[in-house]
Design a protein around this motif. Structure first.
Motif, short mmCIF file in Angstrom:
data_model
loop_
_atom_site.label_atom_id
_atom_site.label_comp_id
_atom_site.label_asym_id
_atom_site.label_seq_id
_atom_site.Cartn_x
_atom_site.Cartn_y
_atom_site.Cartn_z
N GLN A 221 -18.63 4.25 -43.74
CA GLN A 221 -19.06 5.37 -43.56
C GLN A 221 -20.73 4.91 -42.54
O GLN A 221 -20.84 4.70 -41.18
CB GLN A 221 -19.42 6.39 -43.64
CG GLN A 221 -18.41 7.37 -43.90
CD GLN A 221 -18.41 8.74 -44.69
OE1 GLN A 221 -19.02 8.44 -45.98
NE2 GLN A 221 -17.95 9.65 -44.24
N LEU A 222 -21.52 4.39 -43.17
CA LEU A 222 -22.30 3.72 -42.82
C LEU A 222 -21.95 2.65 -41.92
O LEU A 222 -23.62 2.70 -41.20
CB LEU A 222 -23.87 3.59 -43.89
CG LEU A 222 -24.08 4.32 -44.91
CD1 LEU A 222 -24.81 3.93 -46.16
CD2 LEU A 222 -25.00 5.39 -44.79
N LEU A 223 -21.45 1.35 -42.08
CA LEU A 223 -20.92 0.82 -41.30
C LEU A 223 -20.76 0.88 -40.36
O LEU A 223 -21.49 0.35 -38.66
CB LEU A 223 -19.91 -0.16 -42.11
CG LEU A 223 -20.19 -1.34 -41.14
CD1 LEU A 223 -21.78 -2.36 -41.36
CD2 LEU A 223 -19.18 -2.24 -42.18
N LEU A 224 -20.34 1.90 -39.69
CA LEU A 224 -19.87 2.77 -38.68
C LEU A 224 -20.40 3.32 -37.80
O LEU A 224 -20.02 3.31 -36.74
CB LEU A 224 -18.35 3.61 -38.82
CG LEU A 224 -17.61 4.19 -37.79
CD1 LEU A 224 -17.25 3.27 -37.09
CD2 LEU A 224 -16.65 5.39 -37.91
N ILE A 225 -21.10 3.98 -38.08
CA ILE A 225 -22.84 4.88 -38.26
C ILE A 225 -23.28 3.50 -37.27
O ILE A 225 -23.99 3.55 -36.32
CB ILE A 225 -23.76 6.34 -38.78
CG1 ILE A 225 -22.32 7.20 -39.23
CG2 ILE A 225 -24.40 5.86 -38.13
CD1 ILE A 225 -23.27 8.00 -40.23
N ALA A 226 -24.09 2.66 -38.17
CA ALA A 226 -25.08 1.29 -37.41
C ALA A 226 -24.29 0.93 -36.36
O ALA A 226 -25.02 0.74 -35.21
CB ALA A 226 -25.37 0.68 -38.24
N LEU A 227 -22.74 0.65 -36.42
CA LEU A 227 -22.01 -0.12 -35.24
C LEU A 227 -22.35 1.27 -34.01
O LEU A 227 -22.90 0.27 -32.71
CB LEU A 227 -20.88 -0.77 -35.57
CG LEU A 227 -20.14 -1.03 -34.68
CD1 LEU A 227 -20.16 -2.42 -34.53
CD2 LEU A 227 -18.65 -1.70 -34.91
N VAL A 228 -22.01 1.95 -34.08
CA VAL A 228 -22.31 3.28 -32.70
C VAL A 228 -23.38 3.34 -32.03
O VAL A 228 -23.91 3.12 -31.07
CB VAL A 228 -21.72 4.31 -32.59
CG1 VAL A 228 -21.61 5.58 -32.23
CG2 VAL A 228 -19.80 4.29 -34.07
N GLY B 136 -15.32 5.65 -54.01
CA GLY B 136 -16.82 6.12 -53.23
C GLY B 136 -17.62 5.61 -52.78
O GLY B 136 -18.02 5.82 -52.07
N ARG B 137 -17.90 4.55 -53.40
CA ARG B 137 -19.22 3.57 -52.75
C ARG B 137 -18.59 3.55 -51.34
O ARG B 137 -19.31 2.91 -50.26
CB ARG B 137 -19.64 2.46 -53.97
CG ARG B 137 -20.29 3.64 -55.04
CD ARG B 137 -20.81 2.65 -56.54
NE ARG B 137 -21.79 3.01 -57.13
CZ ARG B 137 -21.73 2.36 -58.27
NH1 ARG B 137 -21.78 1.53 -58.29
NH2 ARG B 137 -22.73 2.72 -58.81
N LEU B 138 -17.63 2.50 -51.89
CA LEU B 138 -16.90 1.71 -50.35
C LEU B 138 -16.29 2.64 -49.30
O LEU B 138 -16.78 2.71 -48.30
CB LEU B 138 -15.79 1.54 -50.81
CG LEU B 138 -14.57 0.61 -50.11
CD1 LEU B 138 -16.01 -0.63 -49.56
CD2 LEU B 138 -13.53 -0.23 -50.34
N TRP B 139 -15.93 4.04 -49.85
CA TRP B 139 -16.05 4.95 -48.44
C TRP B 139 -17.22 5.44 -47.81
O TRP B 139 -17.66 5.30 -46.29
CB TRP B 139 -15.58 6.20 -48.92
CG TRP B 139 -15.29 7.46 -48.08
CD1 TRP B 139 -15.64 8.22 -47.92
CD2 TRP B 139 -14.64 7.43 -46.93
NE1 TRP B 139 -15.55 9.38 -47.46
CE2 TRP B 139 -14.43 8.74 -46.22
CE3 TRP B 139 -14.32 6.23 -45.93
CZ2 TRP B 139 -14.31 9.25 -44.92
CZ3 TRP B 139 -13.82 6.47 -44.67
CH2 TRP B 139 -13.69 8.00 -44.31
N LEU B 140 -18.31 5.01 -49.15
CA LEU B 140 -19.77 5.82 -48.26
C LEU B 140 -19.89 4.16 -47.22
O LEU B 140 -20.85 4.79 -46.22
CB LEU B 140 -20.95 5.84 -49.15
CG LEU B 140 -22.36 6.16 -48.98
CD1 LEU B 140 -22.09 7.30 -48.16
CD2 LEU B 140 -23.10 6.76 -50.56
N CYS B 141 -20.30 3.02 -47.95
CA CYS B 141 -20.28 2.13 -47.02
C CYS B 141 -19.66 1.79 -45.96
O CYS B 141 -20.68 1.49 -44.41
CB CYS B 141 -20.52 1.16 -48.39
SG CYS B 141 -21.37 0.67 -49.10
#
Length: 715
Positions: free
Chosen positions: A319-326, A312-317
């Motif tokens: 998602q956050l990494l993808l949002i940050a990159l975009v 669960g934590r990996l999936w959240l990380c």
């Protein structure tokens, strides 16, 4: 009070009355077991002494009067139903009237009722007092009709299959070092078969034969290459949808049908969730279990708990990494951010490598094949193998309770005793045969609890229990020098060997209390394909007429109505290659076995194919015999001394007769696509996933509770 047992084989008691007997309270369904207020803390029913002189009610703890049991109505016709209701009402009146029979209170009541009344009224009261004694005679006349109706009603059917169990692993088949008391008890209560033959020596084809009553080569569930079973859940193959299973037949006859446990007949065709080969498409209204089969990665898995917690934590990380990159790219393009592109590229590369390294761990079959499903929902991916058996047992007990009004079909397909032998801590180290023996004894315990649940729900007298293994034990299953597979007793060979007896002769037991003679042993030829027509006949259905059904109805043989098997010839395949055939002449005690092809054991002098894990069906690792090998299994069941023209005068006659039967058999075959050869290739698009791919880890079994309803009954 005079109490005696009605018969040596009965748990009923009578008390000297011609019209009243007592049944054990434990034979009632749970809702009828009433705690008597007259004796707090003791489970008992108020009963009455003999009506031939008793003056007051008394108790017979644990028993209740036969004619005040819950009403049982024959289902054959409305006329029978009406007669049964009338008789039950009369018996109830009789009981209430006779509770006060011959007492001063009753005599006073009769005098009060008849004083000053008409002769007709006095005659009616006299009939009520005296004529009720004739009702038991009417009941006795009716009883055979009612019993016939009950026996002719549709019984419940429970089919229990163990995976890879050897015939030599059970106490009732001669093993005195592995403890199997519950299976042994089942054999004592029923009929044990000693020449029961599986239609194939591997999981997928043998189970297809059981489901359809046909040789696997007829349905296409055979292979002409080395892939002799469905190799993964992401292949497109499965039992053809045009095959009619015994579950589909019984469902049409009004049965509630459920499958619990191993399936191994395919799952998806094109996508990861089309479920085109799911059990619901083959007549099973509910399903809980493993759609594939146990494989080595399924247990033990020490890293699984850590991965589940991290998922669960990996999936959240991610998602956050993808949002940050975009966001960074957008701000850079707008000129709002002055960070160098190298920093953004580094973040993107880090995220890609993290995702790639995490996904690479998913190459293990643990994540894609070791799953549990409830109906069409994945409940555990990957599964915890050691607890799966207990959850399956709970599901089975729940199924019995939901459907105890019947009729029902329960197919309980054990994951035991297939490698890697996941076993609970309670049974680790309890046997004399290492992990394999532990797993067998755990399986026996689970089976005992299942049978106890059948009896506790009052289903024993109306339930046929069939028990068997899908094929022989796996001799080559080893961990170093430690044996991890089953023992096939005196019989040569094992799993994967299409002709040798150890791969195809399996244990088989049938129990139906009060119908099948207890403690009987039958040495006649029977087949795992026989379950199909047997179930069809008991359920009131008919087998399909548009195809060849190779099985035979077992009930006449099991009941003792006939003494000889309906099988004269059986043919033994290794994939699509015929390796052997047997002949049991109707006028002889001999059982002839003819081998046309046998595998070459490795290393030389061994009794199995230890170099290749499974013996080959064709090619350079088999021997073609011309003339064929011939054995008389009635004298040489271990197939150790082949006969010749010099040692057996009937050699040529037997070889010729079996050869003619083989020609007739081959003429009956219709060419069909061979699923295991043509539809057994991997595809990532068909990998099952309980979440958003590739984040497929889930565990919905914690705090598992028993199911409250069936699955899709419209399927």
């Amino acid at each position: 009070m005079r109490v005696r047992r009605c018969s040596a084989r009965s748990n009923h008691f009578d008390i000297g009355s011609p019209f009243l007997r007592y049944r054990p309270l434990t034979s009632l369904p749970l809702e009828y077991r009433i705690l008597s207020r007259f004796s707090p803390g003791k489970e008992q029913m108020m009963t009455h002494q003999s009506f031939l002189g008793s003056e007051s009610p008394t108790f017979l703890p644990g028993y209740f009067p036969e004619f005040v049991k819950p009403l049982e109505l024959p289902s054959s016709s409305d006329l029978h139903r009406g007669i049964a209701i009338l008789l039950s009402i009369c018996q109830l009146i009789q009981y209430l009237w006779k509770v006060v029979a011959f007492s001063e209170c009753q005599k006073s009541l009769v005098r009060t009722m008849t004083d000053g009344k008409s002769e007709a009224f006095q005659g009616w009261v006299s009939w009520l007092e005296n004529g009720l004694f004739l009702l038991p005679l009417v009941g006795l006349l009716w009883q055979p009709c009612r019993s016939s109706g009950e026996a002719g009603s549709k019984p419940n059917i429970v089919l229990i299959i163990v995976d890879d169990l050897g015939i030599g692993d059970l106490g009732c088949y001669g093993n005195d070092t592995i403890r199997t008391p519950n299976i042994d008890r089942l054999a004592k209560q029923g009929v044990r078969l000693t020449q029961h033959i599986s239609a194939a020596s591997m999981c997928t084809p043998s189970r297809a034969a059981i489901l359809t009553g046909r040789y696997p080569v007829r349905s296409g569930m055979a292979s002409n290459n080395d892939k002799r079973v469905l190799v993964s859940l992401d292949v497109s193959g499965g039992l053809p949808r045009n095959e009619t299973t015994f579950a589909a037949l019984l469902k049409k006859q009004g049965y509630s049908t459920g499958l619990i446990g191993k399936w191994h007949q395919g799952l998806n065709c094109r996508t990861h969730n089309d479920h085109c080969h799911h059990p619901i498409h083959y007549g099973f209204q509910s399903y809980y279990g493993m759609p594939f089969t146990l494989i080595s990665p399924c247990w033990p898995d020490t890293s699984r708990d850590t991965e589940l917690a991290f998922e669960g934590r990996l999936w959240l990380c991610m998602q956050l990494l993808l949002i940050a990159l975009v966001t960074l790219v957008f701000m850079k393009l707008k000129g709002w951010l002055h960070s160098p592109w190298l920093l953004i590229l580094s973040i993107a590369t880090f995220g890609f490598l993290l995702a790639l390294s995490w996904y690479s761990s998913y190459t293990s079959s643990l994540y894609w094949d070791c799953i549990l499903m409830k109906n069409q929902e994945i409940t555990e991916q990957p599964m915890k193998g050691e607890r799966a058996g207990l959850i399956m047992l709970k599901e089975a007990v729940s199924f019995l309770q939901r459907n105890r009004e019947g009729p029902f079909l329960l197919f309980f397909s054990f994951l035991h005793v297939h490698v890697p032998l996941p076993t609970t801590k309670e049974f680790l180290g309890v046997s004399q045969h290492g992990l394999y023996g532990d797993n067998v004894e755990e399986m026996d315990s689970l089976l005992g609890k299942l049978v106890d649940a059948i009896d506790a729900n009052g289903l024993g007298n109306n339930t046929l229990i069939l028990f068997t293994s899908d094929h022989g034990g796996h001799l080559e299953a080893r961990n170093g020098h430690i044996q991890m597979g089953g023992w096939n007793g005196i019989y040569k060979g094992g799993k994967g060997m299409g002709g040798w007896e150890g791969g195809i002769r399996v244990p088989a037991i049938a129990r139906w209390l009060g119908v099948l003679p207890a403690g009987t042993v039958i040495n006649q030829l029977t087949s795992s394909m026989d379950f199909y027509p047997t179930m069809a006949a008991l359920g009131g259905g008919t087998v399909p007429k548009d195809r060849v059904i190779d099985g035979r109805d077992l009930m006449p043989l099991l009941r003792g109505d006939i003494q000889h098997s309906d099988h004269e010839f059986l043919f033994h395949y290794c994939g699509t290659y015929l390796h052997a055939a047997r002949w049991q002449p109707k006028n002889s005690a001999a059982v002839w076995k003819v081998h046309y092809v046998t595998p070459i054991f490795q290393p030389k002098g061994a009794g199995a194919c230890y170099d290749t894990i499974f013996c080959a069906c064709f090619g350079e690792n088999v021997t073609h015999h011309d003339p064929p090998l011939l054995f008389d299994l009635s004298k040489d069941p271990s197939e150790s001394q082949p006969l010749s023209r010099e040692s057996e005068p009937l050699y040529d006659s037997v070889i010729r007769t079996v050869g003619e039967a083989l020609k007739r058999h081959r003429r009956s075959l219709t060419p069909v696509p061979q699923v295991l050869s043509e539809q057994n290739e991997y595809s990532a698009w068909r990998k099952p996933c309980c979440g958003l791919f590739p984040f497929c880890l889930c565990d919905k079994e914690d705090g598992h509770s028993m199911a409250q309803g069936d699955g899709d009954k419209s399927a």
